[in-house]
Design an enzyme around this catalytic site. Sequence first.
Site, PDB file in Angstrom:
ATOM      1  N   MET A 198       9.443  -4.953   1.581  1.00 52.05           N
ATOM      2  CA  MET A 198       9.170  -4.152   1.047  1.00 52.05           C
ATOM      3  C   MET A 198      10.292  -3.090   0.516  1.00 52.05           C
ATOM      4  O   MET A 198      11.053  -2.823   2.364  1.00 52.05           O
ATOM      5  CB  MET A 198       7.948  -2.653   1.142  1.00 52.05           C
ATOM      6  CG  MET A 198       6.454  -4.071   0.895  1.00 52.05           C
ATOM      7  SD  MET A 198       6.326  -3.976  -0.591  1.00 52.05           S
ATOM      8  CE  MET A 198       6.384  -2.516  -1.287  1.00 52.05           C
ATOM      9  N   ASP A 224      -0.001  -6.292  -7.922  1.00 46.95           N
ATOM     10  CA  ASP A 224      -0.873  -5.525  -6.677  1.00 46.95           C
ATOM     11  C   ASP A 224      -2.166  -5.389  -6.920  1.00 46.95           C
ATOM     12  O   ASP A 224      -2.619  -4.014  -7.440  1.00 46.95           O
ATOM     13  CB  ASP A 224       0.624  -3.903  -6.543  1.00 46.95           C
ATOM     14  CG  ASP A 224       1.968  -4.749  -6.518  1.00 46.95           C
ATOM     15  OD1 ASP A 224       2.758  -5.365  -5.809  1.00 46.95           O
ATOM     16  OD2 ASP A 224       2.660  -4.224  -7.645  1.00 46.95           O
ATOM     17  N   HIS A 245       3.168 -10.362 -10.593  1.00 44.30           N
ATOM     18  CA  HIS A 245       3.485  -9.822  -9.465  1.00 44.30           C
ATOM     19  C   HIS A 245       2.124  -8.663  -9.862  1.00 44.30           C
ATOM     20  O   HIS A 245       2.126  -8.465 -10.721  1.00 44.30           O
ATOM     21  CB  HIS A 245       4.321  -9.027  -8.926  1.00 44.30           C
ATOM     22  CG  HIS A 245       4.135  -8.712  -7.631  1.00 44.30           C
ATOM     23  ND1 HIS A 245       4.886  -9.270  -6.485  1.00 44.30           N
ATOM     24  CD2 HIS A 245       4.019  -7.597  -7.076  1.00 44.30           C
ATOM     25  CE1 HIS A 245       4.464  -8.592  -5.655  1.00 44.30           C
ATOM     26  NE2 HIS A 245       4.117  -7.290  -6.103  1.00 44.30           N
ATOM     27  N   SER A 280       6.475  -7.193 -11.928  1.00 43.04           N
ATOM     28  CA  SER A 280       4.981  -6.159 -11.573  1.00 43.04           C
ATOM     29  C   SER A 280       4.817  -5.682 -12.310  1.00 43.04           C
ATOM     30  O   SER A 280       5.142  -4.568 -13.009  1.00 43.04           O
ATOM     31  CB  SER A 280       5.761  -5.506 -10.279  1.00 43.04           C
ATOM     32  OG  SER A 280       4.330  -4.326 -10.180  1.00 43.04           O
ATOM     33  N   MET A 286      -2.300  -5.608  -0.919  1.00 43.54           N
ATOM     34  CA  MET A 286      -1.955  -3.965  -0.102  1.00 43.54           C
ATOM     35  C   MET A 286      -3.515  -2.878   0.462  1.00 43.54           C
ATOM     36  O   MET A 286      -3.675  -2.419  -0.011  1.00 43.54           O
ATOM     37  CB  MET A 286      -1.117  -3.028  -1.053  1.00 43.54           C
ATOM     38  CG  MET A 286       0.319  -3.547  -0.762  1.00 43.54           C
ATOM     39  SD  MET A 286       1.733  -2.704  -1.768  1.00 43.54           S
ATOM     40  CE  MET A 286       0.910  -3.704  -3.345  1.00 43.54           C
ATOM     41  N   HIS A 289       0.207  -9.808  -4.721  1.00 38.17           N
ATOM     42  CA  HIS A 289       0.802  -8.849  -3.466  1.00 38.17           C
ATOM     43  C   HIS A 289      -0.742  -7.928  -3.438  1.00 38.17           C
ATOM     44  O   HIS A 289      -1.298  -7.281  -3.958  1.00 38.17           O
ATOM     45  CB  HIS A 289       1.036  -7.924  -3.925  1.00 38.17           C
ATOM     46  CG  HIS A 289       2.404  -6.936  -2.748  1.00 38.17           C
ATOM     47  ND1 HIS A 289       2.827  -6.159  -2.751  1.00 38.17           N
ATOM     48  CD2 HIS A 289       1.745  -7.407  -1.482  1.00 38.17           C
ATOM     49  CE1 HIS A 289       3.575  -5.465  -1.763  1.00 38.17           C
ATOM     50  NE2 HIS A 289       2.713  -6.245  -0.776  1.00 38.17           N
ATOM     51  N   ASP A 294      10.452  -5.549  -3.326  1.00 35.14           N
ATOM     52  CA  ASP A 294      10.067  -5.540  -3.800  1.00 35.14           C
ATOM     53  C   ASP A 294       9.700  -4.020  -3.073  1.00 35.14           C
ATOM     54  O   ASP A 294       9.655  -3.375  -2.522  1.00 35.14           O
ATOM     55  CB  ASP A 294       8.359  -6.286  -3.124  1.00 35.14           C
ATOM     56  CG  ASP A 294       7.138  -5.129  -3.798  1.00 35.14           C
ATOM     57  OD1 ASP A 294       7.575  -4.830  -5.335  1.00 35.14           O
ATOM     58  OD2 ASP A 294       5.565  -5.399  -4.030  1.00 35.14           O
ATOM     59  N   MET A 345      -4.284  -2.914  -4.282  1.00 35.41           N
ATOM     60  CA  MET A 345      -4.489  -2.197  -3.188  1.00 35.41           C
ATOM     61  C   MET A 345      -5.783  -1.401  -3.228  1.00 35.41           C
ATOM     62  O   MET A 345      -6.917  -1.247  -4.293  1.00 35.41           O
ATOM     63  CB  MET A 345      -3.734  -0.513  -4.248  1.00 35.41           C
ATOM     64  CG  MET A 345      -1.824  -1.169  -4.347  1.00 35.41           C
ATOM     65  SD  MET A 345      -1.107   0.087  -4.710  1.00 35.41           S
ATOM     66  CE  MET A 345       0.456  -0.463  -5.286  1.00 35.41           C
TER      67      MET A 345
HETATM   68  C1  DX5 Z   1       4.513  -0.559  -4.631  1.00 33.33           C
HETATM   69  C2  DX5 Z   1       4.419  -2.061  -5.113  1.00 33.33           C
HETATM   70  C3  DX5 Z   1       5.389  -3.253  -6.254  1.00 33.33           C
HETATM   71  C4  DX5 Z   1       5.851  -1.525  -7.431  1.00 33.33           C
HETATM   72  C5  DX5 Z   1       7.323  -1.975  -7.507  1.00 33.33           C
HETATM   73  O1  DX5 Z   1       4.279  -0.511  -3.426  1.00 33.33           O
HETATM   74  O2  DX5 Z   1       3.837  -3.406  -3.881  1.00 33.33           O
HETATM   75  O3  DX5 Z   1       5.683  -3.980  -6.553  1.00 33.33           O
HETATM   76  O4  DX5 Z   1       4.916  -2.664  -8.143  1.00 33.33           O
HETATM   77  O5  DX5 Z   1       7.149  -1.260  -9.197  1.00 33.33           O
HETATM   78  P1  DX5 Z   1       9.263  -0.577  -9.110  1.00 33.33           P
HETATM   79  O6  DX5 Z   1       9.745  -1.652  -9.532  1.00 33.33           O
HETATM   80  O7  DX5 Z   1       8.717   0.883 -10.023  1.00 33.33           O
HETATM   81  O8  DX5 Z   1       9.317  -0.003  -7.806  1.00 33.33           O
HETATM   82 ZN    ZN Z   2       3.344  -5.469  -5.459  1.00 30.48          ZN
END
Ligand code: DX5
Ligand code: ZN
Length: 229
Positions: A133, A31, A29, A6, A64, A62, A171, A33
């Site tokens: 998650m 993210d 990956h 990520s 969110m 991903h 994740d 948001m």
């Molecule tokens: C959190 C994200 C993850 C995050 C994971 O909401 O979906 O993908 O980047 O980061 P680490 O590996 O640091 O937990």
């Molecule tokens: Zn993620």
Amino acid sequence: MRITPSVLNADFGHLADEIARVPSADAIHIDVMDNHFVPNLTLGLPVVQSLRQATTKPLDIHLMIEDPDRWAPAYAEAGSDAVTFHIEAAHAPVRLARELHSKSAKVGVALKPATSLADVTELLSEVDTVLLMTVEPGFGGQDFLNLVLPKISALRNLISAANLDIGVQVDGGVSRETIELCAEAGADIFVAGTAVFGADNPDAMVTALRAQADGAIERLIAAAAGLAA
Ligand code: DX5
Ligand code: ZN
């Protein structure tokens, strides 16, 4: 065993360069948001479109975000290899999964730590991966939630019982300390943000994490063979 780093905790000013630091990654990956589904705001479609031009690596998106029914298809159209939406946010998940497939993307459905597998059982035949998650979504660098381990095992058992070919992605808080627990429970795709981009050599960390996950499964198989003998 696939490792999908990520970029959430990478340098957002140089994302293409950061991606180039992990050539061994199976996919990148990303993210997305929206500050509504989770209390954090990252990036959106224009950045994904630019990253699609900047790298040949598979992009694993991903989402969110609220209302993925409305926003997710454009990420498939942008050339993302996989698009994952949250079951808690989707209004018509079957229709959305089919629409994403029609746009040639692999489809993932994600569950927050306290969301029950029962919410996606009927959807399993419509998706390519289920993302569990292992932290509350929103931020990188959080501690792995052990309470999700039984859900990983239960999901793997459901998939096997139904004879489906579905990836189990974990994740959040995945690291050298936690990846073997996830692999033993049945995960086969691992998102790692801080563990990879916080390492001195991110690509070596990708390789080390994959070797650890592979090793955990080899030991399980050997133990099972020993019991059977
Ligand atoms: C959190 C994200 C993850 C995050 C994971 O909401 O979906 O993908 O980047 O980061 P680490 O590996 O640091 O937990
Ligand atoms: Zn993620």
